[in-house]
Design a protein around this motif. Structure first.
Motif, PDB file in Angstrom:
ATOM      1  N   LYS A  95       0.830  -1.203   0.000  1.00 37.81           N
ATOM      2  CA  LYS A  95       0.000   0.000   0.000  1.00 37.81           C
ATOM      3  C   LYS A  95       0.871   1.262   0.000  1.00 37.81           C
ATOM      4  O   LYS A  95       0.487   2.295  -0.543  1.00 37.81           O
ATOM      5  CB  LYS A  95      -0.918  -0.010   1.216  1.00 37.81           C
ATOM      6  N   HIS A  96       2.064   1.174   0.575  1.00 38.40           N
ATOM      7  CA  HIS A  96       2.972   2.317   0.652  1.00 38.40           C
ATOM      8  C   HIS A  96       3.997   2.349  -0.486  1.00 38.40           C
ATOM      9  O   HIS A  96       4.968   3.099  -0.421  1.00 38.40           O
ATOM     10  CB  HIS A  96       3.677   2.332   2.007  1.00 38.40           C
ATOM     11  N   GLY A  97       3.788   1.537  -1.516  1.00 38.08           N
ATOM     12  CA  GLY A  97       4.626   1.624  -2.706  1.00 38.08           C
ATOM     13  C   GLY A  97       5.663   0.543  -2.899  1.00 38.08           C
ATOM     14  O   GLY A  97       6.341   0.509  -3.923  1.00 38.08           O
ATOM     15  N   TRP A  98       5.833  -0.349  -1.942  1.00 37.42           N
ATOM     16  CA  TRP A  98       6.759  -1.466  -2.090  1.00 37.42           C
ATOM     17  C   TRP A  98       6.095  -2.551  -2.938  1.00 37.42           C
ATOM     18  O   TRP A  98       4.879  -2.734  -2.880  1.00 37.42           O
ATOM     19  CB  TRP A  98       7.128  -2.050  -0.733  1.00 37.42           C
ATOM     20  N   SER A  99       6.886  -3.268  -3.713  1.00 32.46           N
ATOM     21  CA  SER A  99       6.334  -4.386  -4.481  1.00 32.46           C
ATOM     22  C   SER A  99       7.316  -5.542  -4.484  1.00 32.46           C
ATOM     23  O   SER A  99       8.531  -5.341  -4.404  1.00 32.46           O
ATOM     24  CB  SER A  99       6.024  -3.957  -5.919  1.00 32.46           C
ATOM     25  N   LEU A 100       6.761  -6.742  -4.552  1.00 27.94           N
ATOM     26  CA  LEU A 100       7.626  -7.913  -4.704  1.00 27.94           C
ATOM     27  C   LEU A 100       8.306  -7.790  -6.051  1.00 27.94           C
ATOM     28  O   LEU A 100       7.658  -7.434  -7.033  1.00 27.94           O
ATOM     29  CB  LEU A 100       6.823  -9.208  -4.643  1.00 27.94           C
ATOM     30  N   GLY A 101       9.572  -8.059  -6.109  1.00 20.06           N
ATOM     31  CA  GLY A 101      10.224  -7.939  -7.398  1.00 20.06           C
ATOM     32  C   GLY A 101      11.681  -8.281  -7.332  1.00 20.06           C
ATOM     33  O   GLY A 101      12.500  -7.444  -6.963  1.00 20.06           O
ATOM     34  N   SER A 102      11.988  -9.508  -7.625  1.00 16.36           N
ATOM     35  CA  SER A 102      13.378  -9.932  -7.639  1.00 16.36           C
ATOM     36  C   SER A 102      13.427 -11.372  -8.109  1.00 16.36           C
ATOM     37  O   SER A 102      12.471 -12.115  -7.947  1.00 16.36           O
ATOM     38  CB  SER A 102      13.974  -9.829  -6.229  1.00 16.36           C
ATOM     39  N   GLY A 103      14.576 -11.733  -8.646  1.00 11.45           N
ATOM     40  CA  GLY A 103      14.785 -13.121  -9.021  1.00 11.45           C
ATOM     41  C   GLY A 103      15.328 -13.943  -7.865  1.00 11.45           C
ATOM     42  O   GLY A 103      15.611 -15.121  -8.011  1.00 11.45           O
ATOM     43  N   VAL A 104      15.473 -13.325  -6.691  1.00 12.93           N
ATOM     44  CA  VAL A 104      16.021 -14.021  -5.526  1.00 12.93           C
ATOM     45  C   VAL A 104      15.056 -15.119  -5.089  1.00 12.93           C
ATOM     46  O   VAL A 104      13.852 -14.904  -4.989  1.00 12.93           O
ATOM     47  CB  VAL A 104      16.273 -13.014  -4.373  1.00 12.93           C
TER      48      VAL A 104
END
Length: 175
Positions: A71-80
Motif C-alpha cells: 500500500k505504501h509503494g513497495w512491491s515484490l520484485g526480484s529473481g532471488v
C-alpha cells in the motif's frame, strides 16, 4: 543490462535511516533493519540504490505486513529465491531494495557478512569495487550479466569471511 555505478554518496547513511524508519512504521516497529550493499561501505562505488536487510520473526511475519508495505509503494520484485525481496521505485527508477530474512537465518546472512567484512577489510572493498566496474564493462559488451560477472569475487570474499566466523561456505548466488 549494464548498471550505473556512482561514487560514494555521504548522504546514504541518512537516506538509509529515513527508509528504515519508514519500513518499521509501515511494517513492524520491532523489526531490525540494517544497511547492506555497497552504499553501506564508505568510499565504495555503487548503484544509487539503498539495500536493506530486514529481520522478521518468520515468513508469516513478513506476509502479515506485506499488504501494508505494498500500500505504501513497495512491491515484490526480484529473481532471488532464498528470501522475500521488495523493491521501491520513485519516478520509475528503483531506489531501494528490502531483503527480508527470518530471525533463524539472520546471523548467517551473506549480505550482512559481506558488508561487515568489507568495512573491516579495505583491500577487499577495493577489490570488490574493481570487480563491479569490470562487471559493468562486461555487461555493456554483452559478455556477461552484471551479477554473473561479479559473483566469483563476491564468492571468494564471502567464503573467507564465513570461514573467519567458523561458518561453512555456501553459494552466494541466490537467483
Amino acid at each position: 543490462m549494464p548498471r550505473q555505478l556512482v561514487s560514494y554518496d555521504p548522504a546514504c547513511p541518512a537516506r538509509f535511516e529515513r527508509i528504515a524508519d519508514e519500513l518499521r512504521t509501515q511494517g513492524d516497529p520491532s523489526w531490525s533493519v540494517e544497511h547492506i550493499g555497497s552504499t553501506a561501505v564508505p568510499g565504495m562505488r555503487a548503484k544509487p540504490i539503498i539495500d536493506l536487510a530486514v529481520r522478521v520473526a518468520d515468513l508469516d511475519d513478513f506476509e502479515r505486513h506485506r499488504p501494508t508495505l505494498e500500500k505504501h509503494g513497495w512491491s515484490l520484485g526480484s529473481g532471488v529465491r532464498t528470501h522475500p525481496v521488495m523493491v521501491f521505485e520513485e519516478d520509475g527508477i528503483r531506489t531501494r531494495i528490502a531483503h527480508f530474512f527470518t530471525a533463524a537465518d539472520w546471523d548467517t546472512v551473506n549480505q550482512r557478512i559481506l558488508r561487515d567484512w568489507l568495512l573491516a577489510h579495505p583491500d577487499d572493498a577495493d577489490r570488490y569495487t574493481h570487480a563491479k566496474c569490470d562487471a559493468v564493462a562486461a555487461a555493456a559488451r554483452g559478455r556477461s550479466s552484471y551479477n554473473a560477472a561479479k559473483t566469483p569475487v563476491i564468492q571468494e570474499i564471502v567464503d573467507r569471511a564465513r570461514e573467519a566466523q567458523g561458518l561453512p561456505s555456501v553459494s552466494v548466488s541466490d537467483k
